[in-house]
Write an enzyme that holds these catalytic residues in place. Structure first.
Site, PDB file in Angstrom:
ATOM      1  N   ASP A   1      45.285  37.353  43.829  1.00  0.00           N
ATOM      2  CA  ASP A   1      45.928  37.978  44.980  1.00  0.00           C
ATOM      3  C   ASP A   1      45.070  37.863  46.228  1.00  0.00           C
ATOM      4  O   ASP A   1      45.592  37.721  47.340  1.00  0.00           O
ATOM      5  CB  ASP A   1      46.238  39.448  44.684  1.00  0.00           C
ATOM      6  CG  ASP A   1      47.444  39.614  43.768  1.00  0.00           C
ATOM      7  OD1 ASP A   1      48.023  38.581  43.372  1.00  0.00           O
ATOM      8  OD2 ASP A   1      47.801  40.760  43.459  1.00  0.00           O
ATOM      9  N   HIS A  37      49.654  40.103  38.043  1.00  0.00           N
ATOM     10  CA  HIS A  37      48.835  40.589  39.143  1.00  0.00           C
ATOM     11  C   HIS A  37      47.381  40.461  38.730  1.00  0.00           C
ATOM     12  O   HIS A  37      46.971  40.919  37.677  1.00  0.00           O
ATOM     13  CB  HIS A  37      49.154  42.058  39.460  1.00  0.00           C
ATOM     14  CG  HIS A  37      50.437  42.225  40.188  1.00  0.00           C
ATOM     15  ND1 HIS A  37      50.547  42.058  41.549  1.00  0.00           N
ATOM     16  CD2 HIS A  37      51.675  42.531  39.747  1.00  0.00           C
ATOM     17  CE1 HIS A  37      51.806  42.268  41.912  1.00  0.00           C
ATOM     18  NE2 HIS A  37      52.507  42.551  40.829  1.00  0.00           N
ATOM     19  N   ASP A  96      41.144  42.486  46.963  1.00  0.00           N
ATOM     20  CA  ASP A  96      42.254  43.159  46.305  1.00  0.00           C
ATOM     21  C   ASP A  96      41.683  43.897  45.110  1.00  0.00           C
ATOM     22  O   ASP A  96      40.618  43.531  44.579  1.00  0.00           O
ATOM     23  CB  ASP A  96      43.317  42.157  45.865  1.00  0.00           C
ATOM     24  CG  ASP A  96      44.539  42.850  45.266  1.00  0.00           C
ATOM     25  OD1 ASP A  96      45.149  43.666  45.973  1.00  0.00           O
ATOM     26  OD2 ASP A  96      44.844  42.605  44.087  1.00  0.00           O
ATOM     27  N   HIS A 124      43.360  36.405  34.056  1.00  0.00           N
ATOM     28  CA  HIS A 124      43.977  36.909  32.832  1.00  0.00           C
ATOM     29  C   HIS A 124      44.664  38.245  33.063  1.00  0.00           C
ATOM     30  O   HIS A 124      44.422  38.930  34.049  1.00  0.00           O
ATOM     31  CB  HIS A 124      42.895  37.108  31.754  1.00  0.00           C
ATOM     32  CG  HIS A 124      42.147  35.865  31.437  1.00  0.00           C
ATOM     33  ND1 HIS A 124      42.577  34.955  30.523  1.00  0.00           N
ATOM     34  CD2 HIS A 124      40.984  35.376  31.923  1.00  0.00           C
ATOM     35  CE1 HIS A 124      41.717  33.959  30.440  1.00  0.00           C
ATOM     36  NE2 HIS A 124      40.735  34.188  31.285  1.00  0.00           N
ATOM     37  N   GLU A 139      42.692  46.038  41.284  1.00  0.00           N
ATOM     38  CA  GLU A 139      43.637  46.425  40.250  1.00  0.00           C
ATOM     39  C   GLU A 139      43.174  47.768  39.697  1.00  0.00           C
ATOM     40  O   GLU A 139      41.973  48.001  39.534  1.00  0.00           O
ATOM     41  CB  GLU A 139      43.705  45.382  39.142  1.00  0.00           C
ATOM     42  CG  GLU A 139      44.204  44.014  39.587  1.00  0.00           C
ATOM     43  CD  GLU A 139      45.626  44.035  40.128  1.00  0.00           C
ATOM     44  OE1 GLU A 139      46.404  44.923  39.699  1.00  0.00           O
ATOM     45  OE2 GLU A 139      45.966  43.190  40.959  1.00  0.00           O
TER      46      GLU A 139
END
Length: 215
Positions: free
Chosen positions: A141, A136, A8, A43, A10
């Protein structure tokens, strides 16, 4: 041995073509649909938090070495692939091929066409504890998605364990019971008159009918 990488990402936005950047990658290795990874605290990704973190160019080789040539499993895989390839292009690395991606969102939509098929909804559907998913985070995830992926494939029999210290594991084993042969074959229910009628019917289907092969 089947090795897959559930990942995943970000990002700072939705489109790498507009200058949005990748800020976190989370990867979980599963071998024969078995997880083995360290559980860590995830975090929030503030600008201050990211200040002293390595840049993609500093970890690109390590990332590519880790994933190797394994299939890459992601939720809405085209999104993650676009950002990963944008960052790889910036450091003059070859792009990841789209054909190695396994999109769990597409799997979920086929299995549950009525939806919803977001990660939170799928965790709820399959009874996967996502209570620690306060924010998230790519690694969290990825951990949840690995469990969802196994459920989507109908393979709860795989060993699922969070490794690390002690490597405690919970084994969910599929017990296969071999089919037994029937001691006495069933008698045929075909009757001569019925077979004759069938042959006559097949002849009406035309010279290219596949059934003609079995007359």
């Amino acid at each position: 041995m089947l090795r897959e990488i559930v990942l995943d990402t970000e990002t700072t936005g939705l489109d790498p073509a507009n200058g949005d950047r990748l800020i976190e990658i989370g990867c979980v290795e599963i071998v024969n649909r078995d997880m083995d990874c360290d559980a860590v605290e995830v975090h929030g990704l503030t600008k201050e938090f990211l200040q002293d973190k390595p840049l993609f160019k500093d970890v690109a080789d390590e990332f590519l070495k880790f994933i190797g040539d394994a299939p890459l499993v992601a939720h809405n895989a085209t999104f993650d692939l676009a950002f990963l390839n944008a960052e790889l292009a910036r450091v003059a690395k070859p792009p990841l091929r789209a054909d190695r991606m396994v999109d769990t969102l597409a799997l979920a939509r086929r299995r549950h066409p009525a939806g919803p098929n977001g990660l939170d909804a799928l965790c709820k559907r399959y009874g996967i504890d996502d209570s620690e998913r306060i924010k998230h985070g790519a690694l969290m995830d990825s951990l949840l998605l690995a469990s969802v992926y196994v459920e989507l494939l109908g393979e709860r029999q795989a060993t699922l364990g969070l490794g690390g210290q002690g490597e405690a594991q919970t084994a969910l084993e599929l017990r296969k019971v071999p089919a037994l042969a029937r001691p006495n074959p069933l008698p045929s229910r075909l009757m001569e008159a019925g077979e004759a009628l069938h042959r006559e019917f097949v002849k009406t289907l035309g010279p290219k009918a596949l059934w003609l092969r079995f007359l």
